[in-house]
Every structure is written in structure tokens, then in C-alpha cells.
Design a protein around this motif. Structure first.
Motif, PDB file in Angstrom:
ATOM      1  N   HIS A 128      10.477 -29.335 -85.092  1.00 39.12           N
ATOM      2  CA  HIS A 128      11.436 -28.334 -85.585  1.00 39.12           C
ATOM      3  C   HIS A 128      11.730 -28.479 -87.078  1.00 39.12           C
ATOM      4  CE1 HIS A 128      13.808 -31.825 -84.530  1.00 39.12           C
ATOM      5  NE2 HIS A 128      14.894 -31.334 -85.087  1.00 39.12           N
ATOM      6  N   VAL A 129      11.443 -29.665 -87.628  1.00 41.59           N
ATOM      7  CA  VAL A 129      11.687 -29.881 -89.063  1.00 41.59           C
ATOM      8  C   VAL A 129      10.382 -29.908 -89.857  1.00 41.59           C
ATOM      9  CG1 VAL A 129      13.892 -31.059 -88.751  1.00 41.59           C
ATOM     10  CG2 VAL A 129      11.792 -32.401 -88.703  1.00 41.59           C
ATOM     11  N   ALA A 130       9.291 -29.489 -89.217  1.00 40.28           N
ATOM     12  CA  ALA A 130       7.969 -29.489 -89.866  1.00 40.28           C
ATOM     13  C   ALA A 130       7.417 -28.070 -89.847  1.00 40.28           C
ATOM     14  CB  ALA A 130       7.036 -30.438 -89.120  1.00 40.28           C
ATOM     15  N   PRO A 131       6.509 -27.739 -90.787  1.00 39.03           N
ATOM     16  CA  PRO A 131       5.916 -26.394 -90.780  1.00 39.03           C
ATOM     17  C   PRO A 131       5.173 -26.136 -89.462  1.00 39.03           C
ATOM     18  CG  PRO A 131       5.158 -27.681 -92.686  1.00 39.03           C
ATOM     19  CD  PRO A 131       6.005 -28.590 -91.865  1.00 39.03           C
ATOM     20  N   PRO A 132       5.070 -24.856 -89.045  1.00 44.73           N
ATOM     21  CA  PRO A 132       4.476 -24.520 -87.747  1.00 44.73           C
ATOM     22  C   PRO A 132       3.067 -25.068 -87.543  1.00 44.73           C
ATOM     23  CG  PRO A 132       5.390 -22.555 -88.788  1.00 44.73           C
ATOM     24  CD  PRO A 132       5.546 -23.679 -89.770  1.00 44.73           C
ATOM     25  N   GLU A 133       2.294 -25.209 -88.632  1.00 37.97           N
ATOM     26  CA  GLU A 133       0.909 -25.684 -88.444  1.00 37.97           C
ATOM     27  C   GLU A 133       0.863 -27.130 -87.942  1.00 37.97           C
ATOM     28  OE1 GLU A 133       1.545 -26.072 -93.036  1.00 37.97           O
ATOM     29  OE2 GLU A 133       2.134 -24.691 -91.434  1.00 37.97           O
ATOM     30  N   CYS A 134       1.983 -27.843 -88.026  1.00 38.24           N
ATOM     31  CA  CYS A 134       2.017 -29.223 -87.519  1.00 38.24           C
ATOM     32  C   CYS A 134       1.843 -29.263 -86.004  1.00 38.24           C
ATOM     33  CB  CYS A 134       3.324 -29.896 -87.917  1.00 38.24           C
ATOM     34  SG  CYS A 134       3.374 -30.263 -89.678  1.00 38.24           S
ATOM     35  N   GLY A 135       2.363 -28.267 -85.310  1.00 38.44           N
ATOM     36  CA  GLY A 135       2.205 -28.206 -83.856  1.00 38.44           C
ATOM     37  C   GLY A 135       0.745 -28.120 -83.468  1.00 38.44           C
ATOM     38  N   GLU A 136       0.060 -27.172 -84.082  1.00 35.53           N
ATOM     39  CA  GLU A 136      -1.376 -26.979 -83.832  1.00 35.53           C
ATOM     40  C   GLU A 136      -2.144 -28.263 -84.163  1.00 35.53           C
ATOM     41  OE1 GLU A 136      -4.788 -25.087 -82.847  1.00 35.53           O
ATOM     42  OE2 GLU A 136      -3.422 -23.533 -83.584  1.00 35.53           O
ATOM     43  N   ALA A 137      -1.826 -28.872 -85.310  1.00 26.41           N
ATOM     44  CA  ALA A 137      -2.521 -30.087 -85.750  1.00 26.41           C
ATOM     45  C   ALA A 137      -2.266 -31.245 -84.785  1.00 26.41           C
ATOM     46  CB  ALA A 137      -2.075 -30.464 -87.160  1.00 26.41           C
ATOM     47  N   LEU A 138      -1.050 -31.302 -84.253  1.00 28.08           N
ATOM     48  CA  LEU A 138      -0.698 -32.360 -83.303  1.00 28.08           C
ATOM     49  C   LEU A 138      -1.560 -32.277 -82.043  1.00 28.08           C
ATOM     50  CD1 LEU A 138       1.210 -34.684 -82.387  1.00 28.08           C
ATOM     51  CD2 LEU A 138       2.741 -32.914 -81.494  1.00 28.08           C
ATOM     52  N   PHE A 139      -1.715 -31.069 -81.494  1.00 29.59           N
ATOM     53  CA  PHE A 139      -2.517 -30.905 -80.275  1.00 29.59           C
ATOM     54  C   PHE A 139      -4.000 -31.127 -80.550  1.00 29.59           C
ATOM     55  CE2 PHE A 139       1.225 -28.145 -79.242  1.00 29.59           C
ATOM     56  CZ  PHE A 139       1.735 -28.974 -78.261  1.00 29.59           C
ATOM     57  N   ARG A 140      -4.456 -30.596 -81.668  1.00 28.31           N
ATOM     58  CA  ARG A 140      -5.869 -30.747 -82.028  1.00 28.31           C
ATOM     59  C   ARG A 140      -6.215 -32.238 -82.140  1.00 28.31           C
ATOM     60  NH1 ARG A 140      -5.956 -27.445 -86.307  1.00 28.31           N
ATOM     61  NH2 ARG A 140      -5.520 -29.144 -87.745  1.00 28.31           N
ATOM     62  N   GLY A 141      -5.358 -32.976 -82.851  1.00 24.04           N
ATOM     63  CA  GLY A 141      -5.603 -34.399 -83.058  1.00 24.04           C
ATOM     64  C   GLY A 141      -5.462 -35.217 -81.786  1.00 24.04           C
ATOM     65  N   ALA A 142      -4.422 -34.908 -80.988  1.00 25.32           N
ATOM     66  CA  ALA A 142      -4.200 -35.657 -79.745  1.00 25.32           C
ATOM     67  C   ALA A 142      -5.404 -35.515 -78.819  1.00 25.32           C
ATOM     68  CB  ALA A 142      -2.930 -35.167 -79.049  1.00 25.32           C
ATOM     69  N   ALA A 143      -6.005 -34.317 -78.795  1.00 25.76           N
ATOM     70  CA  ALA A 143      -7.187 -34.078 -77.957  1.00 25.76           C
ATOM     71  C   ALA A 143      -8.344 -34.979 -78.397  1.00 25.76           C
ATOM     72  CB  ALA A 143      -7.601 -32.615 -78.031  1.00 25.76           C
ATOM     73  N   ARG A 144      -8.351 -35.348 -79.680  1.00 27.61           N
ATOM     74  CA  ARG A 144      -9.436 -36.203 -80.197  1.00 27.61           C
ATOM     75  C   ARG A 144      -9.177 -37.685 -79.976  1.00 27.61           C
ATOM     76  NH1 ARG A 144     -10.186 -32.884 -85.797  1.00 27.61           N
ATOM     77  NH2 ARG A 144     -11.146 -31.056 -84.851  1.00 27.61           N
ATOM     78  N   VAL A 145      -7.916 -38.109 -80.116  1.00 29.12           N
ATOM     79  CA  VAL A 145      -7.664 -39.563 -80.066  1.00 29.12           C
ATOM     80  C   VAL A 145      -7.379 -40.088 -78.661  1.00 29.12           C
ATOM     81  CG1 VAL A 145      -6.817 -39.588 -82.457  1.00 29.12           C
ATOM     82  CG2 VAL A 145      -5.165 -39.484 -80.587  1.00 29.12           C
ATOM     83  N   LEU A 146      -6.910 -39.226 -77.760  1.00 31.86           N
ATOM     84  CA  LEU A 146      -6.507 -39.692 -76.423  1.00 31.86           C
ATOM     85  C   LEU A 146      -7.697 -39.817 -75.475  1.00 31.86           C
ATOM     86  CD1 LEU A 146      -3.328 -37.497 -75.832  1.00 31.86           C
ATOM     87  CD2 LEU A 146      -3.360 -39.998 -76.096  1.00 31.86           C
ATOM     88  N   PRO A 147      -7.630 -40.773 -74.540  1.00 33.09           N
ATOM     89  CA  PRO A 147      -8.638 -40.834 -73.481  1.00 33.09           C
ATOM     90  C   PRO A 147      -8.334 -39.732 -72.453  1.00 33.09           C
ATOM     91  CG  PRO A 147      -6.948 -42.473 -73.059  1.00 33.09           C
ATOM     92  CD  PRO A 147      -6.595 -41.814 -74.371  1.00 33.09           C
ATOM     93  N   PRO A 148      -9.268 -39.388 -71.585  1.00 29.23           N
ATOM     94  CA  PRO A 148      -8.958 -38.423 -70.529  1.00 29.23           C
ATOM     95  C   PRO A 148      -7.722 -38.878 -69.738  1.00 29.23           C
ATOM     96  CG  PRO A 148     -11.310 -38.882 -70.574  1.00 29.23           C
ATOM     97  CD  PRO A 148     -10.668 -39.836 -71.536  1.00 29.23           C
ATOM     98  N   GLY A 149      -6.787 -37.973 -69.535  1.00 26.83           N
ATOM     99  CA  GLY A 149      -5.556 -38.312 -68.823  1.00 26.83           C
ATOM    100  C   GLY A 149      -4.486 -38.948 -69.690  1.00 26.83           C
ATOM    101  N   GLY A 150      -4.839 -39.264 -70.947  1.00 25.17           N
ATOM    102  CA  GLY A 150      -3.874 -39.903 -71.854  1.00 25.17           C
ATOM    103  C   GLY A 150      -2.744 -38.952 -72.230  1.00 25.17           C
TER     104      GLY A 150
END
Length: 204
Positions: A111-133
Motif C-alpha cells: 500500500h505504500v509502494a507503487p502499483p508495479e511492486c505488486g506485479e514484481a513481487l509475484f513475478r519474482g516469487a514465482a522464480r525464487v520459490l520451490p513448487p508449493g512454496g
């Protein structure tokens, strides 16, 4: 000890909510591994959570220099073996995606970050997390079609007055973004602070 006091920052919200966050995370975080925290802020809840989950390695990060100094000061005082030094990660930049993590945590950032941070968060999490992480996101959220009232309305107005791009994020919009990156909604936990949720997505 004395010199730490000058750089240590404190956040009332972090102190108020850290116990509730820790108990909500109990069923979410893996039994061991590395938790990457994005936007750790003062570092107070990183210390609290690292202490609450001694079998997990805790990696705080924040793009703000003063925040990192505060995290280091709190960490030095706590002296926890499983709490790593803070990294200079901006959620929007791919640097943080270079290293795998077993869980990703983001507290009071969207809520205190620009909207593109949400998209970047999901994009990055999909890359760093293991399946089910898990990707666990804590903060104030609005629901589609529900009027903003009480604390959320006040918070939203305050943020937008500061910058129209900021504001309480809509959960359904984030769900759609997450789905695009193969992150499935796993849990939505109502928290003691009015309007705050802990939302958990898991990588497919």
C-alpha cells in the motif's frame, strides 16, 4: 550499545502486529529453509520472527539505506544466529530473484509502494520459490465491491493525498496478478488490526 540507539528505528505497527503475524505464519512457513523478507523496514519484526522460528534462516532486505542501518542495529543487539544481514533489494529490480528462497514474506509494503511492486513481487516469487512454496503478504486490503470504511478509508485517503499511485490494494486485483504467475491463493487470514490480512499464495 549506545551508537546503535541512534540508527534504530521503531514502527508502532510492527510492534503491535508482530505476535499476530508470527502465530498466523506458524501453519504457513516450511519447517526449515530460508525465508526472504522484502521491505523489512525497521527490522523489528524480522528480529521477532527470526527468534520465533529458530529453525528457519531469516533474510531481511530493504531498498532504503536508513532502514538497513536500523535492521543491522536491531540484529546486532539480538545476536541471533539465524538472522542474516540485510540486503539492498528493491522488489522491482531482478537482483533478489537470483537466489532461491523457501518462503517469501512481505509485510506492510504494497500500500505504500507503487502499483508495479505488486506485479514484481509475484513475478519474482514465482522464480525464487520451490513448487508449493509460500508467498505471505501482510497489510491492509480492500475487497472488490465493498465500500472502504473506518481505518482503511482513512489510510487510503492519507496515502493518496501523499501520492495518487499509493493506496489500500484490492485483494482480487492481486489475485489476478498472482494467478498470471502460477501462484494460487492458499489462505486469507483476518488479523487483529482492522482491515489487515495475511494473504498466502503458493507456487504451483
Amino acid at each position: 550499545m549506545g551508537h546503535h540507539a541512534a540508527v534504530k528505528r521503531t514502527a508502532a505497527a510492527a510492534l503491535r502486529n508482530r505476535e499476530a503475524i508470527a502465530s498466523a505464519l506458524r501453519g504457513v512457513l516450511p519447517p526449515r529453509g530460508l525465508v526472504l523478507e522484502l521491505g523489512s523496514g525497521t527490522g523489528e519484526h524480522a528480529v521477532y520472527l527470526a527468534r520465533a522460528f529458530p529453525s528457519l534462516e531469516w533474510q531481511p532486505s530493504d531498498p532504503d539505506l536508513e532502514a538497513r542501518a536500523s535492521i543491522r542495529a536491531w540484529s546486532a543487539e539480538a545476536g541471533l544466529a539465524n538472522l542474516l544481514g540485510p540486503l539492498n533489494y528493491d522488489v522491482r529490480l531482478p537482483l533478489w530473484q537470483a537466489r532461491p528462497a523457501d518462503a517469501v514474506l512481505c509485510v506492510n509494503v504494497l500500500h505504500v509502494a507503487p502499483p508495479e511492486c505488486g506485479e514484481a513481487l509475484f513475478r519474482g516469487a514465482a522464480r525464487v520459490l520451490p513448487p508449493g512454496g509460500p508467498l505471505a503478504v501482510y497489510g491492509p486490503f480492500r475487497r472488490r465491491g465493498a465500500p472502504l470504511e473506518g481505518r482503511l478509508a482513512r489510510l487510503d485517503a492519507q496515502l493518496r493525498a501523499h501520492d495518487p499511485a499509493l493506496g489500500v490494494r484490492e485483494l482480487e486485483a492481486l489475485e489476478a496478478l498472482a494467478a498470471r504467475h502460477d501462484l494460487a491463493l492458499d489462505a486469507v487470514v483476518a488479523m487483529p488490526e482492522e482491515g489487515d490480512l495475511l494473504v498466502v499464495w503458493r507456487r504451483g
